[in-house]
Design a protein around this motif. Structure first.
Motif, mmCIF file in Angstrom:
data_model
loop_
_atom_site.group_PDB
_atom_site.id
_atom_site.type_symbol
_atom_site.label_atom_id
_atom_site.label_comp_id
_atom_site.label_asym_id
_atom_site.label_seq_id
_atom_site.Cartn_x
_atom_site.Cartn_y
_atom_site.Cartn_z
ATOM 1 N N UNK A 874 32.582 35.280 56.759
ATOM 2 C CA UNK A 874 34.830 34.695 55.697
ATOM 3 C C UNK A 874 33.919 35.498 54.309
ATOM 4 N N UNK A 875 32.436 35.979 53.636
ATOM 5 C CA UNK A 875 32.930 36.237 52.347
ATOM 6 C C UNK A 875 33.356 37.491 51.632
ATOM 7 N N UNK A 876 32.743 37.369 50.510
ATOM 8 C CA UNK A 876 33.546 38.286 49.326
ATOM 9 C C UNK A 876 33.023 39.755 50.515
ATOM 10 N N UNK A 877 32.260 40.318 51.226
ATOM 11 C CA UNK A 877 31.710 41.649 51.826
ATOM 12 C C UNK A 877 33.401 41.682 53.043
ATOM 13 N N UNK A 878 33.163 40.937 53.263
ATOM 14 C CA UNK A 878 33.800 40.685 54.841
ATOM 15 C C UNK A 878 35.326 41.603 54.522
ATOM 16 N N UNK A 879 35.750 40.227 53.326
ATOM 17 C CA UNK A 879 37.537 40.776 52.786
ATOM 18 C C UNK A 879 37.088 41.985 52.293
ATOM 19 N N UNK A 925 42.829 34.165 50.145
ATOM 20 C CA UNK A 925 41.796 32.449 49.487
ATOM 21 C C UNK A 925 40.490 32.586 49.675
ATOM 22 N N UNK A 926 40.265 33.240 50.510
ATOM 23 C CA UNK A 926 38.852 33.221 50.940
ATOM 24 C C UNK A 926 38.306 33.926 49.815
ATOM 25 N N UNK A 927 38.727 35.148 49.448
ATOM 26 C CA UNK A 927 37.755 36.150 48.737
ATOM 27 C C UNK A 927 37.949 35.249 46.766
ATOM 28 N N UNK A 928 39.239 34.881 47.195
ATOM 29 C CA UNK A 928 39.588 33.653 45.351
ATOM 30 C C UNK A 928 38.379 32.106 45.385
#
Length: 994
Positions: A874-879, A925-928
């Motif tokens: 759910x981190x940056x790469x996922x998004x 929300x997760x990316x931010x």
């Protein structure tokens, strides 16, 4: 005189005596019950002395009408005896509730006629005598109100001061608890025979400073007697305690006395109502929180078994006075204070007398904290009464005498306001009324008779301001007294006591902190005098951070560097926001202070109205290019460029910190996404301007102003996406195209020489945060040439490019150099990154395979996948990969998707219906959050990192940056896991196809 003339004369006299409704007062005076006294001038004079003459007159009429003899004895006695007259009219004009009580119990006015020495300051014994005849709950209430009547009379007439009135109220509560327990025992003698029961008063009752209307906080201690089993005895004691609580709390035809609240007991509402002494001790030694020891500071045995009550207080007292040595003491205290403030409804904050800024709780909280800190070694501080403890703190030199006197005066004023507000209707409230009539009565009851409403508002605000100021100063000014002779004739805080206080306020190295204070504030210079003004407040702001020591040390370094600069201290003293902004920045971590230390003059940014607004590329690039043009050589030019970068990076970090933490005048930014976008754009613009400056310097080294080939720098990755963080490298591609008439090989040599010189200049040794340019996304990666012609890029992409390279081009955007060449490069990239036919199944499978492989191979060994911001679940790469897949699938047909920015592309996908609004919000929300964590780690540690710090202080600082209060780092981690877990579920559905 005519009837009309007499009425006009009476009307005027009534106005002159303070009546606000003279017409109604005239009507009441004409009633038959007052016929014998209406002409007596003493009556109007006495009514005019009441807080509310109209209310006093109405109460007198009701009371007289309730008398069996029509009020003759009452009126004759009252008008003939000034002490009684002052007491009765004082009560009737201040308390509608007590006036109603007198009307219901018309004989109780005689309780005000007693005027003996014992009546001046009655104690528990006198009140017990007054309640002795109460043999049921109703008669107990009547007796309680009768005693309350006498307390109120002494209070409003000034026979007692506010502290004495509060002590009398606590004594009456004690007598009432004793009588209620006696009634409970009479009702259940079999239970009374099985146990000893002690009632311990807590809170204001325990501190002998009770309000007119307040919960009475208690703790019950029980022990078996007569050979009873412990469990059986505790059950009996619990029944007695519960019956006592009902007697006091339940509403009857005479109303209630007050609620008895036992929620301060171990485990609160979830714990047993009665415990043995050993059970209490076991809980406090193993499980109790800091606030529970702070509450026990006021514990006092008031009813039941005296020996057991004394044993309880003796047993818990050592625990109370060593609470300041507990782990997380400071964090716990800060959390308690914040919880109180956070629970105040916003629409009540400006009228809140108890809990608001500058309110009663500020005084009580400050005094209790200082008691806990210094009471370990000074038993004179062991008092549960706020004003007594404040006097002891002053006598011991822990608080300046002048400060203590001001605080004492302010506390008495605010408590008097609270008493008079509650007295009116005997309701539990701490809100200052808004109605003009209520404010007028309140002001007059406090002796403010000239323009009462305006005078009350003025005095209230003045005292609240004193409390706000001294609440900070109480902790920190004596620390300065400990290291500098500031107040001749006053007792100075000893070095040991100063160290204890600093330690309790969160300073891990109190000896070092005292050295810094001494260096900053000692002496008679103007600089030292200004520092002595600033430091008490600055120390409070540092203590509110995750690392107070670092904040104070950094402030000393900046002051040492700028101390002789005339504008520096003047800026901090005169510009309200500058000092707080500086304190927040200096205590937020390493990056911003390190930048400031290398350019201390940048502190001026913190005081300028527009100082914290990051400058954009259109402002920065001309400044940078002009500076390069003036420089003697390339190395000097790049040094100047670095100076601009250092200053602007400090501006951005300061704006980010202050926007995240907020200040007293400016609350924290409500939208984390806006903060992330602002930082990303600011750092990207600054990086682009820096690279443009390095490019100009490299070209001027050999070719002057014109290179033999057109040259452009294409931003990739986060650089091209305008999403750079503080620790991000700048991913780039270098593109050139020979000018007309220039040999291709000569152009290639020139382009490669420029790239080599740019990289050399940007890698020159420096203490500034590095700016690394990374060209590994170029065709053929590290094995390919650093720079290619536009035609070479076209040929490569046409014949050899892989799916990941087309995906990487989604972030391509020109950042420096020839703008026309950059635009043509984008024309070349568009068909690759937004393919006309979208992606076939094989291409989608390949992207998914590459993503899964990256997850498996690139996550560092030992890293927690749930907490790695870049490659974790759910981190940056996922998004980003999910968004980029949607761009490649639909970008050709949906122009809104053709953006290098992740959040904009995600919003466009939601607008187009490719993603639900809820899923888009989850991914955003997760990316931010992950981006903010990375920025926070860099701000705190001064070096980049993709995981949360392991050091507790650094972790706490990241939590503060993210908006969590002290001690809430665990909550931050839980929220991060929850947010990214939800995002991963969306990624599984959208990216991996469920």
């Amino acid at each position: 005189m005519t009837v009309q003339g007499r009425r006009s004369s009476t009307f005027t006299r009534l106005l002159r005596h303070g009546f606000t409704d003279p017409a109604d007062a005239e009507r009441l005076l004409e009633l038959p019950v007052l016929s014998s006294v209406r002409g007596d001038p003493v009556l109007l004079d006495a009514l005019g002395g009441a807080a509310d003459p109209d209310l006093a007159l109405l109460g007198l009429v009701k009371l007289a009408e309730a008398q069996e003899d029509g009020g003759r004895e009452l009126l004759n006695t009252v008008l003939g005896a000034k002490p009684l007259r002052d007491r009765l009219f004082g009560v009737l004009g201040a308390s509608e509730a007590l006036g109603d009580h007198l009307a219901r119990h018309p004989g109780d006015w005689r309780a005000l006629a007693t005027y003996e020495s014992a009546d001046l300051h009655p104690g528990v014994a006198e009140f017990e005598h007054g309640l002795a005849g109460a043999d049921d709950p109703v008669s107990l209430r009547v007796g309680y109100r009768r005693c309350l009547l006498a307390i109120a009379a002494r209070d409003v007439c000034g026979t007692t001061d506010v502290a004495q009135a509060a002590a009398e109220l606590a004594a009456l509560a004690t007598a009432t608890l004793r009588r209620a327990l006696a009634l409970a025992r009479l009702a259940a003698p079999e239970d009374a025979a099985l146990c000893r029961l002690a009632v311990i008063a807590m809170g204001k009752c325990g501190g002998d400073e009770l309000n007119y209307v307040s919960d009475v906080d208690v703790i019950f201690v029980g022990e078996p007697v007569n050979g009873a089993e412990e469990a059986t005895a505790l059950q009996a004691a619990t029944r007695l305690a519960a019956h006592l609580m009902r007697i006091c709390s339940e509403t009857t035809i005479e109303g209630a006395i007050w609620p008895v609240d036992a929620n301060l007991r171990p485990e609160g509402r979830n714990g047993p109502l009665v415990r043995t002494l050993s059970s209490h001790l076991a809980y406090y030694q193993r499980w109790a929180k800091t606030w529970e020891f702070q509450a026990l500071l006021k514990a006092r045995p008031v009813a039941g078994d005296e020996e057991l009550g004394a044993a309880y207080v003796e047993a818990v007292s050592p625990l109370v006075w060593h609470a300041a040595e507990r782990d997380n003491f400071v964090t716990d205290v800060q959390k308690m204070r914040r919880r109180v403030v956070d629970n105040i409804p916003a629409h009540h904050l400006d009228r809140e007398l108890k809990l608001g800024p500058g309110g009663l709780r500020d005084v009580e909280f400050a005094v209790q904290l200082l008691q806990l800190v210094h009471g370990r070694s000074d038993s004179t501080l062991h008092s549960g009464t706020t004003l007594v403890a404040l006097g002891a703190l002053a006598a011991g030199g822990y608080v300046g005498r002048a400060d203590a006197a001001q605080l004492d005066e302010a506390y008495r004023f605010l408590r008097t306001m609270e008493h008079r507000i509650q007295l009116h209707r005997l309701r539990r409230t701490h809100l200052v009324p808004k109605e003009e009539r209520d404010l007028r009565r309140l002001a007059r009851s406090m002796g403010l008779r000239t323009e009462p409403v305006a005078a009350l508002e003025r005095e209230w605000r003045r005292h609240a301001a004193v409390v706000r100021r001294l609440h900070e100063k109480l902790f920190y000014r004596p620390l300065l007294d400990a290291v500098a002779q500031l107040a001749p004739g006053e007792t100075r805080l000893s070095a040991k006591a100063a160290g204890q206080r600093l330690e309790a306020l969160g300073y891990a190295d109190p000896a070092g902190a005292l050295r810094h204070l001494e260096a900053l504030s000692s002496g008679v210079s103007r600089k030292a005098a200004i520092q002595r003004t600033l430091l008490p407040v600055l120390l409070g702001w540092f203590a509110d951070s995750a690392d107070p020591d670092a904040g104070l040390l950094n402030f000393r370094k900046v002051s040492d560097a700028l101390g002789k600069t005339p504008w520096y201290l003047r800026l901090l003293r005169d510009e309200g926001a500058a000092a707080e902004n500086l304190a927040r920045v200096l205590s937020a971590g390493r990056l911003a202070p390190d930048l400031l230390m290398r350019a201390p003059e940048a502190v001026a940014i913190l005081g300028a109205p527009e100082g914290l607004r990051p400058r954009d590329r259109a402002q920065l690039e001309p400044e940078v290019l002009a500076a390069v043009g003036r420089a003697e050589d390339a190395e000097v030019a790049v040094a100047v460029v670095r100076g601009v970068r250092r200053r602007e990076l400090f501006r951005t970090t300061a704006a980010d910190i202050i926007g995240s933490y907020g200040t007293e005048d400016s609350p924290a930014e409500a939208d984390p996404g806006a903060l992330v976008d602002r930082v990303g754009q600011a750092v990207t613009d600054l990086t682009a301007a820096t690279i443009a400056g390095a490019l100009r310097a490299a070209v001027r080294t050999q070719w002057g102003d014109t290179l033999p080939t057109r040259f452009t720098v294409i931003g990739m990755g986060r650089f091209g996406g305008h999403e750079l963080g503080y620790g991000s490298d700048a991913d780039v591609l270098f593109v050139h195209e020979p000018r007309e008439g220039v040999d291709e090989q000569e152009a290639a040599r020139a382009a490669n020489a420029v790239v080599a010189e740019m990289r050399r200049l940007l890698q020159l040794p420096t203490a500034d945060p590095p700016l690394l340019i990374d060209a590994d996304l170029r065709p053929e990666g590290r094995s390919g040439p650093l720079v290619r012609t536009l035609a070479s890029y076209a040929a490569y992409y046409r014949r050899w490019s892989l799916g990941w390279e087309a995906q990487a081009l989604l972030r391509a955007e020109p950042m420096a150099g020839d703008q026309e060449l950059g635009r043509r490069f984008l024309d070349l990239a568009d068909p690759l990154r937004y393919p006309k036919a979208g992606l076939d199944e094989a291409a989608v499978r390949e992207i998914r395979r590459l993503k899964a492989r990256m997850e498996n191979e690139r996550l560092p060994r030992g890293a927690d996948p749930a907490l790695h911001t870049k490659l974790g679940r759910g981190g940056l790469s996922d998004v980003e990969w999910t968004v980029q897949l949607l761009q490649m699938l639909h970008g050709h047909e949906l122009p809104a998707l053709r953006t290098t920015r992740t959040r904009r592309a995600l919003a466009a996908a939601a607008d187009a219906g490719l993603v639900t609004e809820a899923d888009a919000r989850t991914l955003d929300d997760a990316w931010v959050l992950a981006t903010r964590v990375r920025n926070g780690v860099m701000l705190v540690r001064g070096r980049a990192g993709d995981t949360f710090p392991s050091d507790s202080r650094e972790l706490g600082a990241v939590a503060r940056y993210l908006g969590y209060g002290p001690g809430h780092a665990g909550e931050m981690l839980d929220d991060y896991r929850r947010t990214t877990r939800r995002a991963r579920a969306v990624v599984e559905e959208l990216f991996y196809g469920g």
